[in-house]
Write a protein that holds these residues in place. Structure first.
Motif, short mmCIF file in Angstrom:
data_model
loop_
_atom_site.label_atom_id
_atom_site.label_comp_id
_atom_site.label_asym_id
_atom_site.label_seq_id
_atom_site.Cartn_x
_atom_site.Cartn_y
_atom_site.Cartn_z
N HIS A 165 0.82 -1.22 0.00
CA HIS A 165 0.00 0.00 0.00
C HIS A 165 0.85 1.27 0.00
O HIS A 165 0.39 2.34 0.38
CB HIS A 165 -1.02 -0.06 1.14
CG HIS A 165 -1.93 -1.24 0.94
ND1 HIS A 165 -2.94 -1.23 0.01
CD2 HIS A 165 -1.89 -2.48 1.47
CE1 HIS A 165 -3.51 -2.44 -0.01
NE2 HIS A 165 -2.90 -3.20 0.87
N CYS A 175 -7.90 1.88 -4.20
CA CYS A 175 -7.40 0.63 -3.62
C CYS A 175 -8.33 0.20 -2.48
O CYS A 175 -8.97 1.05 -1.84
CB CYS A 175 -5.98 0.83 -3.12
SG CYS A 175 -5.22 -0.66 -2.48
N CYS A 177 -7.66 -0.49 0.38
CA CYS A 177 -7.23 0.05 1.67
C CYS A 177 -7.81 1.44 1.92
O CYS A 177 -7.67 2.00 3.00
CB CYS A 177 -5.71 0.09 1.76
SG CYS A 177 -4.97 1.37 0.73
N CYS A 182 -1.97 2.63 -5.02
CA CYS A 182 -1.00 1.80 -4.29
C CYS A 182 -0.31 0.84 -5.28
O CYS A 182 -0.90 0.50 -6.31
CB CYS A 182 -1.71 0.95 -3.24
SG CYS A 182 -2.60 1.91 -2.02
ZN LIG Z 1 -3.83 0.31 -0.90
#
Ligand SMILES: [Zn+2]
Length: 336
Positions: A165, A175, A177, A182
Motif C-alpha cells: 500500500h 485501492c 485500503c 497503491c
Molecule cells: Zn492500498
C-alpha cells in the motif's frame, strides 16, 4: 531444545500445515481446502485436528516448539487477535491465537502471512545469507515483509510493512485500503488482469481481446504468456508492473539501505517481463541504489541485490514454523 515446529498457512482458499525441524527440513506437508463458509470455529477445529495428527506423528523426533500461524490480514501481535482479513470474512476481531492454544495446549505464534513469507526467505531462501531484507509478495494483492538484523520488523502492534500500500500514483486507481494508486493496483495478479481489461476496452489490445474473449481462465498468467510471445500491449502491462515496483523498491532502498530485496508470489514468475523496467526505474529513482548497483562496485559486499524468491508458496509455511523455533531458542538461552 525443541526439535520441530508446526507451520500453518491459513489462506482464504487453502489451509496448509507443515512440520519443519530446527534445521529447516520439511518433515511433512498437508494441504486442504479452507472451508470458510462453515464458519471460523469449524476452520479452527479442522486446523487443530490436522496439527494434532502431524504433531503426534513426529513426537519421536523430539519436543514440539510450538505452532506458528500465518494469516492474511491485519493482526494484533500483542493480543493474538485477527483484526481484519479480506479473505476471511466473519473473522473480524477474532482471538485466533487463544482459540488454537485452548484446543492444543501448546504455544501459538500468530503472524501476518507476508511477514511469514519474508521470514521463510530469510531463513532458507533467497535472503538466507543476508541479515536484513525486504520482501514483496505479488499475489492476488501485494504483501510486504521487512526483516532487520534477523528480526521481523512488526512495528508497534504487528501491522508494519504493508508495502503493497505504498503509493506510486496519488491519482491512480482506488485501492481496497482506502487510498489510491497503491503498488498493489499495478503489480498484483488482480492488477495485471485489470490493466489488460482496460487496454482491451480502449481498443488498444486486439490480441489480448482475442485471448480474453469467452475465456473464463483469462488471467495474469495468460497476459504474461502473450508478453513472452511478443504482444506489445501485454509487454506494456508488465512494464507498468516494473515501473510501480521500481518506484517502491527505490523508496525501500533509500529508507533501509538493506542488501537484499526479494520478490515472490505468482506474478514474480513474469520476472523477465517486468525486471528490466523495474531495475531501470530503481536506478533512476534511488541514488543509494545507483551507488550500490551490483557489478559496478567491487565484489558482492556492499551491493544492493534485487532478486526472485526461491521457496515459492512454501515460504510462508517455513517462516511460520520458524517463529516458535526461534522463540524456544530464546527461552533456552534465558534459562541456560
Ligand atoms: Zn492500498
Amino acid at each position: 531444545m525443541p526439535a520441530f515446529a508446526i507451520g500453518v498457512d491459513l489462506g482464504g482458499t487453502n489451509l496448509r500445515v507443515a512440520a519443519v525441524d530446527e534445521s529447516g527440513k520439511l518433515l511433512e506437508k498437508v494441504t486442504s481446502g479452507t472451508e470458510v463458509a462453515k464458519g471460523r470455529d469449524h476452520v479452527i477445529d479442522a486446523m487443530t485436528t490436522v496439527i494434532r495428527d502431524i504433531a503426534s506423528k513426529f513426537a519421536s523426533v523430539g519436543p514440539l516448539a510450538g505452532i506458528g500461524v500465518g494469516v492474511p490480514g491485519i493482526i494484533d501481535m500483542r493480543t493474538g487477535m485477527l483484526r481484519e482479513s479480506p479473505n476471511l470474512p466473519g473473522w473480524h476481531d477474532y482471538p485466533v491465537q487463544d482459540e488454537i492454544e485452548k484446543r492444543l495446549k501448546a504455544p501459538v505464534v500468530l503472524e501476518n502471512d507476508a511477514n511469514a513469507a519474508a521470514l521463510g526467505e530469510k531463513w532458507l531462501g533467497a535472503a538466507r545469507d543476508w541479515p536484513s531484507m525486504c520482501m514483496l509478495t505479488l499475489g492476488t494483492g501485494v504483501g510486504g515483509g521487512i526483516v532487520l538484523d534477523g528480526q521481523v520488523w512488526r512495528g508497534m502492534t504487528g501491522m508494519a510493512a504493508e508495502l503493497g500500500h505504498i503509493c506510486v500514483d496519488p491519482n491512480g486507481p482506488p485501492c481496497g485500503c482506502g487510498s489510491r494508486g497503491c503498488v498493489e493496483q499495478y503489480a498484483s495478479a488482480t492488477a495485471v488482469k485489470r490493466m489488460a481489461m482496460e487496454m482491451i476496452a480502449s481498443g488498444q489490445a486486439p490480441e489480448l481481446e482475442r485471448a480474453a474473449k469467452g475465456n473464463v481462465e483469462f488471467s495474469a498468467k495468460v497476459v504474461y504468456q502473450m508478453a513472452v510471445q511478443g504482444d506489445a500491449a501485454a509487454q506494456q502491462i508488465f512494464q507498468q508492473v516494473g515501473w510501480a515496483l521500481g518506484i517502491v523498491i527505490a523508496d525501500l532502498v533509500n529508507i533501509f539501505n538493506a542488501p537484499m530485496y526479494v520478490i515472490g508470489g505468482g506474478v514474480s514468475s513474469a520476472w523477465e517481463a517486468f525486471a528490466p523496467t523495474m531495475l531501470g526505474e530503481l536506478r533512476k529513482r534511488s541514488f543509494v541504489y545507483a551507488a550500490t548497483t551490483p557489478g559496478e562496485i567491487h565484489g558482492q559486499t556492499g551491493a544492493t541485490i534485487v532478486t526472485r524468491a526461491l521457496l515459492g508458496s512454501d515460504a510462508g509455511l517455513y517462516g511460520a514454523a520458524r517463529l516458535p523455533l526461534a522463540a524456544a531458542a530464546r527461552r533456552a538461552v534465558r534459562t541456560a
